[in-house]
Scaffold this motif. Structure first.
Motif, PDB file in Angstrom:
ATOM      1  N   GLY A 252       0.815  -1.220   0.000  1.00 43.14           N
ATOM      2  CA  GLY A 252       0.000   0.000   0.000  1.00 43.14           C
ATOM      3  C   GLY A 252       0.837   1.253   0.000  1.00 43.14           C
ATOM      4  O   GLY A 252       0.317   2.368   0.165  1.00 43.14           O
ATOM      5  N   ALA A 255       0.122   4.102  -2.798  1.00 40.71           N
ATOM      6  CA  ALA A 255      -1.113   4.833  -2.506  1.00 40.71           C
ATOM      7  C   ALA A 255      -0.908   5.804  -1.347  1.00 40.71           C
ATOM      8  O   ALA A 255      -1.392   6.946  -1.376  1.00 40.71           O
ATOM      9  N   TYR A 291      -6.414  11.203  -5.132  1.00 44.33           N
ATOM     10  CA  TYR A 291      -5.693  10.445  -4.097  1.00 44.33           C
ATOM     11  C   TYR A 291      -5.781  11.109  -2.723  1.00 44.33           C
ATOM     12  O   TYR A 291      -4.801  11.227  -2.005  1.00 44.33           O
ATOM     13  N   MET A 296      -7.766   6.914  -0.101  1.00 44.67           N
ATOM     14  CA  MET A 296      -6.663   5.962   0.031  1.00 44.67           C
ATOM     15  C   MET A 296      -6.641   5.241   1.376  1.00 44.67           C
ATOM     16  O   MET A 296      -5.806   4.351   1.584  1.00 44.67           O
ATOM     17  N   ARG A 299      -7.067   1.461   1.020  1.00 42.78           N
ATOM     18  CA  ARG A 299      -5.966   0.819   0.288  1.00 42.78           C
ATOM     19  C   ARG A 299      -4.692   0.741   1.123  1.00 42.78           C
ATOM     20  O   ARG A 299      -3.871  -0.152   0.949  1.00 42.78           O
ATOM     21  N   THR A 300      -4.527   1.674   2.045  1.00 49.03           N
ATOM     22  CA  THR A 300      -3.305   1.729   2.850  1.00 49.03           C
ATOM     23  C   THR A 300      -3.472   1.110   4.230  1.00 49.03           C
ATOM     24  O   THR A 300      -2.477   0.813   4.902  1.00 49.03           O
ATOM     25  N   ASP A 609      -2.894  -3.225  -8.828  1.00 44.94           N
ATOM     26  CA  ASP A 609      -3.353  -4.164  -7.809  1.00 44.94           C
ATOM     27  C   ASP A 609      -2.238  -5.136  -7.442  1.00 44.94           C
ATOM     28  O   ASP A 609      -1.321  -5.400  -8.232  1.00 44.94           O
TER      29      ASP A 609
END
Length: 734
Positions: A252, A255, A291, A296, A299-300, A609
């Protein structure tokens, strides 16, 4: 003819000079080591580049060592590997004579004349039948750059082949590509002094306590009370010692870095002076609109508040912020863009070219920087470009070779070479001082690949590596401590290593082996000036003229030693006072870069991804990394030290979160099966809250680990993604 040359350069074939008292490799003990009772040499493990003081007996041979006080890298410190650096030289499994596979399939000892004739005859036969693209070599970042460059020049300019790469592809290809694209040249800007001059130190995928313990000691010397931030999925030893740990989701990082840049630009916390020296800011700012921390967070694995707070910390105009990364960034499917996201943050906040700042890669292998500049694999020797006609002409003139001998095409990368071997395109492979049958990603593929090769040569100091065991021909090489040359460390510092032991039996330095091969091949006249490593150094030094890595101001090895190592660049006419002992130099203080318009590039693309995310069948994410500071790579050398072996677990183990251990019904010491789509292995359980739920960790040093890893590669650097793949875990029955 060959026998006469061998007698001249190795002594009588039945009584090689290396067996005679008072000789090292192919020559007498250097006068500089006698009658002195000590010599200095750069450690041959990681790229920190510590200098060791080697204590000699009355015959000039090394008997023990200690860290060198005052050297500007390690300042009198050494890690466990450095203290035991001589141990691997005495291992009983050293390769002491050439080994040739006989008709019965056994490796049997032979002499150098037979080995060289076999090498030449077999590879020339493959070339005649299949063409110049049918043979490749895979080399290393662990031999002096004089040897690297002789190998690369011999292979391409003398033997007439094209495809070759070094195991720095597994280590630093991401950083190399990122710097080249962003700065116009592979130019790590930092000096280790920046560890001690930063107010904020951000470590991304970097476990310094274990992987680079002397650099962690440099952090501990910082008197500015720095905020030490570790961005890593695991609570590593470094994360536990830091002031802040960002427990990221695996991969991650890109991101997160984009979210930080979003906040900084949104809030106007940019450095206008630094931005004037960049290209692409408007495009970057537009890209970052998607972003935000909120976008994010998932995702992180971080909260919006955590991301916002981190963004404020790393953009504080009153603080010196330095960013450092190692394999956690490099060994990724999108490592180049991640490294460039770090570079971008430094550029937009003005944290570059000043004390305590910079986007700084920490190299893995002792001479990876030497490989990057001088191995003649991906770049033309001396920091040049194969596709540039002027560069080819300059190198040809400097080395005294026909310009038509220098190819204008680029070699295939490491993974592409192995894929070509799998497909049958590569028929002959020469492996030098590396062990891909252990270290390469998804290593089980290499067993099948081996069957496709007509001829496999392994040149190594040990006959027992996984690669040597399947070779057709093994060439016995001298190791660290048995030859001269130079390494270049992560801060661009050139240091010397010394021959302080005799190579055993008929083993020769790689430099001498390459010279013998050149003569056997029939191209020895092209390398007549490469008489010894220091002569090669001077040829290479002169090639760097007018390149960003210009070192034409270095006179000889003695000057390097006298000045405590020399950081490049150091062109002719430079003031010696600039590099006197503890003085350190960083790049880009003038804001001028190596691109055509002298401006840095802000480069970016959307995060990809995870190549192999966990799923129902394979619900866990396997992370890999260093185990302890006493282990090194495939343990080919550290495994030879009785002391080092006592400092780490003998058998492979798996770190797993307590909640996952309870779910699986396992406890410390239980044996589990770890299965990926590529293989399955067994390991003992180590229950540890240092990994997050759903994640497990295994040290990369054990030979079984890479049977599991996934063959994904960064599209820009071709570096493998060792760090994350999907696995299933079951308790072993019985």
């Amino acid at each position: 003819m060959l026998t006469r040359f061998l007698k001249q350069h190795t002594g009588p074939l039945t009584r090689d000079l290396v067996q005679e008292p008072g000789h090292f490799g192919l020559g007498k003990i250097p006068s500089r080591l006698m009658p002195s009772s000590a010599a200095t040499s750069i450690c041959g493990y990681c790229a920190t580049g510590c200098q060791l003081k080697i204590h000699l007996d009355e015959n000039g041979e090394a008997i023990n060592l200690s860290p060198q006080a005052g050297y500007p890298v390690n300042l009198g410190m050494a890690c466990p590997k450095g203290w035991q650096a001589l141990d691997p030289l005495d291992s009983p499994d050293r390769a002491t004579a050439p080994l040739l596979r006989d008709a019965a399939g056994n490796l049997v000892e032979t002499d150098w004349a037979t080995a060289l004739d076999t090498f030449t005859t077999r590879l020339k036969g493959i070339r005649e039948k299949h063409g110049r693209d049918s043979v490749a070599f895979l080399s290393t970042g662990q031999i002096p750059f004089e040897e690297m460059s002789l190998l690369g020049c011999l292979f391409k300019f003398g033997m007439g082949f094209l495809h070759c790469d070094a195991n720095t592809r597994q280590c630093m290809a991401t950083a190399v590509t990122a710097y080249k694209q962003s700065f116009g040249f592979d130019a790590p800007p930092a000096t280790y002094a920046d560890f001690e001059e930063s107010d904020v130190i951000v470590l991304v995928g970097a476990n310094l306590c274990i992987a680079h313990p002397i650099l962690w000691q440099r952090v501990m010397r910082n008197q500015r009370n720095p905020d030490i931030i570790v961005i890593d999925p695991r609570a590593t030893e470094t994360a536990q010692a830091a002031t802040r740990h960002i427990a990221l989701k695996p991969k991650g990082d890109l991101a997160l870095l984009y979210a930080l840049a979003h906040c900084i630009i949104r809030d106007g916390r940019v450095d206008e002076k630094s931005l004037a020296n960049t290209e692409g800011f408007a495009e970057f700012a537009g890209f970052l609109k998607d972003y935000s921390p909120a976008a994010m967070a998932g995702r992180t694995g971080q909260t919006v508040e955590t991301i916002e707070a981190l963004a404020r910390t790393v953009s504080d105009p009153d603080k010196r912020v330095s960013w450092w990364w190692t394999m956690g960034v490099n060994q990724s499917h999108e490592g180049v863009r991640t490294a460039q996201a770090i570079i971008n943050l430094c550029l937009i906040t003005g944290n570059i070219g000043k004390p305590g700042t910079g986007p700084n890669s920490i190299t893995g292998q002792c001479n990876a920087m030497g490989s990057r500049l001088f191995s003649n694999t991906t770049s033309l020797v001396g920091g040049h470009d194969f596709s540039n006609a002027a560069h080819r002409e300059k190198v040809a003139q400097g080395l005294g070779i026909p310009v038509e001998n220098i190819p204008s095409e680029y070699s295939m990368a490491y993974d592409e070479i192995l894929a070509a071997a799998e497909s049958g395109k590569i028929k002959g492979l020469w492996i030098v001082a590396t062990n891909p049958f252990h270290s390469w990603i998804n290593s089980g593929r290499l067993a099948a690949l081996r069957e496709k090769l007509e001829f496999l040569v392994v040149q190594d100091m040990y006959r027992t590596t996984e690669s040597a065991q399947v070779a057709d021909l093994v060439l016995p090489a001298a190791g660290w401590g048995e030859k001269d040359g130079c390494f270049i460390n992560s801060e661009r510092r050139i240091g010397t290593l010394k021959a302080v032991r005799r190579a055993p039996g008929l083993a020769l330095s790689d430099f001498r082996i390459f010279r013998l091969i050149a003569h056997s091949w029939g191209c020895g006249d092209l390398f007549s000036e490469w008489t010894h490593p220091e002569a090669a150094f001077k040829l290479l030094r002169d090639l760097t003229k007018d390149r960003p890595c210009d070192i034409t101001g270095i006179e000889d090895y003695a000057m390097i030693d006298r000045l405590g190592g020399v950081q490049w660049p150091f062109p002719k006419g430079s003031e010696v006072s600039q590099v006197a002992n503890l003085q350190s130099r960083r790049l880009f203080e003038d804001g001028v870069f190596h691109t055509p318009d002298k401006k840095a590039r802000l480069l970016f693309s959307p995060p990809a991804d995870l190549p192999e995310p966990p799923d129902f069948e394979f619900p866990y994410t396997l992370l890999t990394g260093r185990g302890t500071s006493s282990q090194w790579h495939t343990q080919t050398r550290t495994g030879k030290s009785d002391i080092l072996r006592k400092l780490y677990p003998e058998h492979i183990y798996l770190e797993i979160h307590p909640a996952d251990a309870r779910k699986l019904g396992v406890k410390d010491g239980d044996v589990v099966n770890i299965r990926s789509r590529r293989g399955d292995i067994e390991a003992a359980v180590y229950v540890a809250p240092t990994v997050q739920r759903g994640q497990v960790f295994m040290p990369m040093h054990y030979r079984q680990v890479n049977q599991l890893t996934h063959s994904a590669f960064d599209p820009h650097s071709r570096q493998p993604n060792y760090k994350a793949c999907a696995v299933a875990i079951t308790r072993k029955k019985g």
